[in-house]
Motif scaffolding. Structure first.
Motif, PDB file in Angstrom:
ATOM      1  N   SER A  46      29.850  45.137  36.378  1.00 51.64           N
ATOM      2  CA  SER A  46      30.268  44.603  37.682  1.00 51.64           C
ATOM      3  C   SER A  46      30.770  43.172  37.541  1.00 51.64           C
ATOM      4  CB  SER A  46      29.117  44.654  38.679  1.00 51.64           C
ATOM      5  OG  SER A  46      28.753  45.979  38.979  1.00 51.64           O
ATOM      6  N   GLU A  47      30.010  42.342  36.802  1.00 51.29           N
ATOM      7  CA  GLU A  47      30.408  40.955  36.639  1.00 51.29           C
ATOM      8  C   GLU A  47      31.675  40.834  35.804  1.00 51.29           C
ATOM      9  OE1 GLU A  47      28.539  37.003  34.564  1.00 51.29           O
ATOM     10  OE2 GLU A  47      27.347  38.034  36.095  1.00 51.29           O
ATOM     11  N   THR A  48      31.768  41.641  34.752  1.00 50.99           N
ATOM     12  CA  THR A  48      32.953  41.604  33.905  1.00 50.99           C
ATOM     13  C   THR A  48      34.201  41.959  34.699  1.00 50.99           C
ATOM     14  OG1 THR A  48      31.661  42.224  31.949  1.00 50.99           O
ATOM     15  CG2 THR A  48      34.033  42.533  31.826  1.00 50.99           C
ATOM     16  N   SER A  49      34.113  43.001  35.514  1.00 50.73           N
ATOM     17  CA  SER A  49      35.291  43.427  36.287  1.00 50.73           C
ATOM     18  C   SER A  49      35.634  42.435  37.381  1.00 50.73           C
ATOM     19  CB  SER A  49      35.047  44.816  36.898  1.00 50.73           C
ATOM     20  OG  SER A  49      33.971  44.780  37.826  1.00 50.73           O
ATOM     21  N   SER A  50      34.623  41.778  37.969  1.00 45.78           N
ATOM     22  CA  SER A  50      34.895  40.809  39.025  1.00 45.78           C
ATOM     23  C   SER A  50      35.594  39.563  38.487  1.00 45.78           C
ATOM     24  CB  SER A  50      33.599  40.417  39.738  1.00 45.78           C
ATOM     25  OG  SER A  50      32.744  39.688  38.871  1.00 45.78           O
ATOM     26  N   ARG A  51      35.338  39.229  37.222  1.00 51.72           N
ATOM     27  CA  ARG A  51      35.971  38.064  36.609  1.00 51.72           C
ATOM     28  C   ARG A  51      37.391  38.362  36.141  1.00 51.72           C
ATOM     29  NH1 ARG A  51      31.983  34.293  33.132  1.00 51.72           N
ATOM     30  NH2 ARG A  51      30.349  34.008  34.692  1.00 51.72           N
ATOM     31  N   ASN A  52      37.684  39.653  35.974  1.00 50.17           N
ATOM     32  CA  ASN A  52      38.999  40.048  35.472  1.00 50.17           C
ATOM     33  C   ASN A  52      39.606  41.082  36.414  1.00 50.17           C
ATOM     34  OD1 ASN A  52      38.944  38.736  32.631  1.00 50.17           O
ATOM     35  ND2 ASN A  52      36.998  39.831  32.752  1.00 50.17           N
ATOM     36  N   PRO A  53      40.378  40.631  37.398  1.00 49.16           N
ATOM     37  CA  PRO A  53      40.953  41.572  38.365  1.00 49.16           C
ATOM     38  C   PRO A  53      41.867  42.603  37.712  1.00 49.16           C
ATOM     39  CG  PRO A  53      41.945  39.382  38.573  1.00 49.16           C
ATOM     40  CD  PRO A  53      40.764  39.236  37.680  1.00 49.16           C
ATOM     41  N   ASN A  54      42.492  42.237  36.596  1.00 50.87           N
ATOM     42  CA  ASN A  54      43.298  43.192  35.842  1.00 50.87           C
ATOM     43  C   ASN A  54      42.416  43.846  34.789  1.00 50.87           C
ATOM     44  OD1 ASN A  54      45.717  42.499  37.232  1.00 50.87           O
ATOM     45  ND2 ASN A  54      45.938  40.708  35.912  1.00 50.87           N
ATOM     46  N   PHE A  55      42.235  45.141  34.911  1.00 52.91           N
ATOM     47  CA  PHE A  55      41.317  45.872  34.035  1.00 52.91           C
ATOM     48  C   PHE A  55      41.673  45.665  32.565  1.00 52.91           C
ATOM     49  CE2 PHE A  55      40.120  49.468  31.443  1.00 52.91           C
ATOM     50  CZ  PHE A  55      38.805  49.693  31.795  1.00 52.91           C
ATOM     51  N   LYS A  56      40.644  45.449  31.746  1.00 52.80           N
ATOM     52  CA  LYS A  56      40.810  45.368  30.303  1.00 52.80           C
ATOM     53  C   LYS A  56      39.654  46.091  29.642  1.00 52.80           C
ATOM     54  CE  LYS A  56      41.469  42.158  26.452  1.00 52.80           C
ATOM     55  NZ  LYS A  56      41.548  40.716  26.034  1.00 52.80           N
ATOM     56  N   ASN A  57      39.986  47.005  28.736  1.00 54.27           N
ATOM     57  CA  ASN A  57      38.931  47.724  28.020  1.00 54.27           C
ATOM     58  C   ASN A  57      38.051  46.752  27.246  1.00 54.27           C
ATOM     59  OD1 ASN A  57      41.530  49.864  27.645  1.00 54.27           O
ATOM     60  ND2 ASN A  57      39.603  50.751  28.346  1.00 54.27           N
ATOM     61  N   PHE A  58      36.745  46.993  27.296  1.00 50.45           N
ATOM     62  CA  PHE A  58      35.809  46.187  26.527  1.00 50.45           C
ATOM     63  C   PHE A  58      35.301  47.020  25.366  1.00 50.45           C
ATOM     64  CE2 PHE A  58      31.569  44.647  25.430  1.00 50.45           C
ATOM     65  CZ  PHE A  58      31.849  43.311  25.174  1.00 50.45           C
ATOM     66  N   GLU A  59      35.498  46.542  24.142  1.00 51.19           N
ATOM     67  CA  GLU A  59      35.142  47.295  22.950  1.00 51.19           C
ATOM     68  C   GLU A  59      33.936  46.684  22.247  1.00 51.19           C
ATOM     69  OE1 GLU A  59      36.461  50.060  22.409  1.00 51.19           O
ATOM     70  OE2 GLU A  59      38.388  49.995  23.463  1.00 51.19           O
TER      71      GLU A  59
END
Length: 255
Positions: A46-59
């Motif tokens: 949730s926090e990761t997506s809120s900080r990055n409005p443009n989706f980016k895969n997290f590996e």
């Protein structure tokens, strides 16, 4: 390897894991102590997506390019003529691994990207729909599923999956306070739901001296006396060597 050395290596690996997370989130401490807890992962994504409005895969560890040569050949040699191969990306998070398998497989596959976090599942479903990823084989299918990997057999039953890919999920459990027992349960569940000739791939930084014994013991406990257990080196990332562990079944596991 001495107990002191093992302790030192374990601490170093936790720091590598922690540094990777810290670049993306302020909830590092909670997550590092609770990597077997759904609530901790929900908060992280949730926090990761809120900080990055443009989706980016997290590996975790590395992306698809680093491991595709371990995965795709298995799909090319394990075809079933009357139905797609069923692939499970277990603990998918927001990795591009599952969608890349779906996109690149020449043979028809049914890829299930499963995670305990409904937040991660929603983000991935929305992303793939928005990207409109087209598979190489028009008969391939991808789905996103909220699922606790300690309960695989309650969802799939025995002898139903052709390939399970575990990129960091078991390692995450083993790094949590109470995750050792869960990691063992997940492994037994994986062996139970795989088809004969199906394979489990674990990508991990754990030393082969420890991981191979664990895998071989679990296979024997499940009665898989003919299971092949092997390891290949993936490469070095941030000073840590990673491995691909493979368990391939050669007899009926439906006991």
């Amino acid at each position: 390897m001495s107990a002191f050395t093992k302790s030192f290596v374990s601490l170093a690996r936790r720091r590598v894991f922690s540094r990777s997370i810290r670049q993306h989130s302020s909830v590092t401490t909670e997550l590092m102590e609770n990597m077997d807890k759904k609530s901790a992962w929900d908060r992280f994504y949730s926090e990761t997506s809120s900080r990055n409005p443009n989706f980016k895969n997290f590996e975790w560890f590395f992306g698809f390019d680093a491991v595709q040569d371990f995965i795709m050949p298995l799909l090319q040699t394990a075809s079933r003529p009357h139905s797609p191969l069923h692939v499970l990306d277990m603990g998918c998070g927001t990795s591009a691994l599952g969608p890349c398998i779906y996109r690149d497989s020449v043979l028809p596959v049914r890829v299930t990207c499963a995670d305990i976090s409904p937040v991660a599942v929603r983000l991935m479903r929305e992303h793939v729909q928005a990207e409109a990823i087209q598979p190489h084989n028009v008969s391939s299918h991808i789905e996103f599923l909220e699922l606790d990997c300690t309960q695989l057999d309650s969802y799939y039953g025995s002898n139903n999956l052709d390939l399970i890919v575990d990129k960091g999920t078991t390692d995450a459990l083993l790094r949590s306070k109470e995750g050792t027992e869960k990691a063992g349960l997940v492994l037994k569940q994986c062996l139970r739901v795989l088809r004969t000739s199906g394979s489990l791939l674990q990508f991990s930084d754990e030393d082969p001296d420890a991981r191979l014994v664990w895998l071989e013991t679990a296979a024997q406990d499940q009665g898989l006396v003919a299971a092949d257990v092997g390891v290949q080196e993936v490469g070095v990332l941030r000073g840590v060597c990673y491995y691909c562990y493979q368990v391939t079944l050669h007899q009926d596991v439906n006991k």
